[in-house]
Design an enzyme around this catalytic site. Structure first.
Site, PDB file in Angstrom:
ATOM      1  N   SER A 134      38.421  47.320  38.781  1.00 18.37           N
ATOM      2  CA  SER A 134      38.297  47.728  37.378  1.00 18.37           C
ATOM      3  C   SER A 134      39.111  46.893  36.401  1.00 18.37           C
ATOM      4  O   SER A 134      39.119  47.178  35.193  1.00 18.37           O
ATOM      5  CB  SER A 134      38.736  49.188  37.250  1.00 18.37           C
ATOM      6  OG  SER A 134      40.057  49.362  37.767  1.00 18.37           O
ATOM      7  N   GLU A 135      39.771  45.845  36.869  1.00 16.68           N
ATOM      8  CA  GLU A 135      40.759  45.142  36.045  1.00 16.68           C
ATOM      9  C   GLU A 135      40.223  44.625  34.713  1.00 16.68           C
ATOM     10  O   GLU A 135      40.918  44.709  33.682  1.00 16.68           O
ATOM     11  CB  GLU A 135      41.371  43.981  36.842  1.00 16.68           C
ATOM     12  CG  GLU A 135      42.399  44.407  37.880  1.00 16.68           C
ATOM     13  CD  GLU A 135      41.768  44.839  39.202  1.00 16.68           C
ATOM     14  OE1 GLU A 135      42.520  45.086  40.156  1.00 16.68           O
ATOM     15  OE2 GLU A 135      40.513  44.958  39.267  1.00 16.68           O
TER      16      GLU A 135
END
Length: 261
Positions: A134-135
């Site tokens: 999800s960065e």
């Protein structure tokens, strides 16, 4: 205070359990230090033949702890370098641990948690587990975990999931090779992990250690004279080792090897 990790040993199997279910087992600097120490110490124990990385609660690991992220938001670049270095060292210690490692994935795995799973030699997950890198949604990149995640799922899948931050299910994790098996529930998860542990415990401890290093040394290298020479030396060394000789002799003599007695 509840410990962030719980470490137990049964027979030749050690289990390291993430024990922060209230924050979905997100890690912070304390957890990173404790995991580094745990795998470093267990990797040197002669009585341990495999290490299981497990977690309490509904999630396996949600990545970075929010309070830790709030502190990092005010870090200088130098402080960020030092902090990221500790995370990188934890992943390296798990990945290079002399003992084989198994991730027991009972729930969702996000961001940095993906690195924990990828750093293990094997991973088994329940069908309901979800996965996400999800960065990019936070304006970040999965830099520190990338060497392990890309090795686990391959560059093609990494191109997609690094860039889109899509959540994917256990079936997709299996298809990409990120996990080795999926099972329907916790009972089946324990059974599968026990099956893998039994296989690891029945093999020559030295051969298992050397095989793990062999994969890391050979993977993705060009098949050239240097690599061939290294593999020739590797088989010669293991044949001449005490366990190598014992394994062959026990097979020829139709008896159990000493490491099973």
């Amino acid at each position: 205070m509840t410990p962030t990790l719980r470490i137990t040993t049964e027979g030749h199997i050690a289990t390291v359990t993430l024990n922060r279910p209230d924050v979905r087992n997100a890690f912070n600097d304390e957890v990173i230090a404790e995991l580094t120490q745990a795998f470093g110490e267990l990797g040197q124990r002669a009585d341990v033949r495999a290490i299981v990385l497990a977690a309490e609660g509904k999630a396996f690991c949600a990545g970075a702890d929010l309070n830790w992220m709030r502190r990092m938001a005010d870090y200088t670049r130098e402080e960020n370098l030092a902090d990221a270095g500790k995370l990188a060292e934890m992943l390296r210690v798990i990945y290079e641990c002399p003992k084989p490692t198994i991730a027991r994935v009972q729930g969702d795995v996000y961001a940095g948690g993906m690195g924990l799973v990828a750093a293990c030699d094997m991973a088994v997950a329940v069908e309901g587990a979800g996965f996400c890198l999800s960065e990019v949604k936070l304006g970040l990149i999965p830099a520190t975990i990338s060497p392990y995640v890309i090795r686990a799922m391959g560059p093609r899948a990494a191109h997609r999931y690094f860039l889109t931050a899509e959540r994917f299910d256990a079936q997709e994790a299996l298809r990409t090779g990120f996990v080795h098996a999926i099972v329907p529930d916790a009972a089946a998860l324990d059974a599968k992990v026990a099956e893998l542990c039994a296989a690891l415990s029945s093999a020559s401890p030295n051969a298992v250690r050397e095989c793990k290093k062999l994969v890391q040394d050979v993977a993705e290298r060009p098949i050239d004279a240097s690599l061939i020479a290294q593999t020739v030396q590797g088989i010669a060394d293991i044949r001449a080792s005490a366990e190598g000789k014992e394994g062959v002799q026990s097979f020829l003599q139709k008896r159990k090897p000493q490491w099973l007695q």
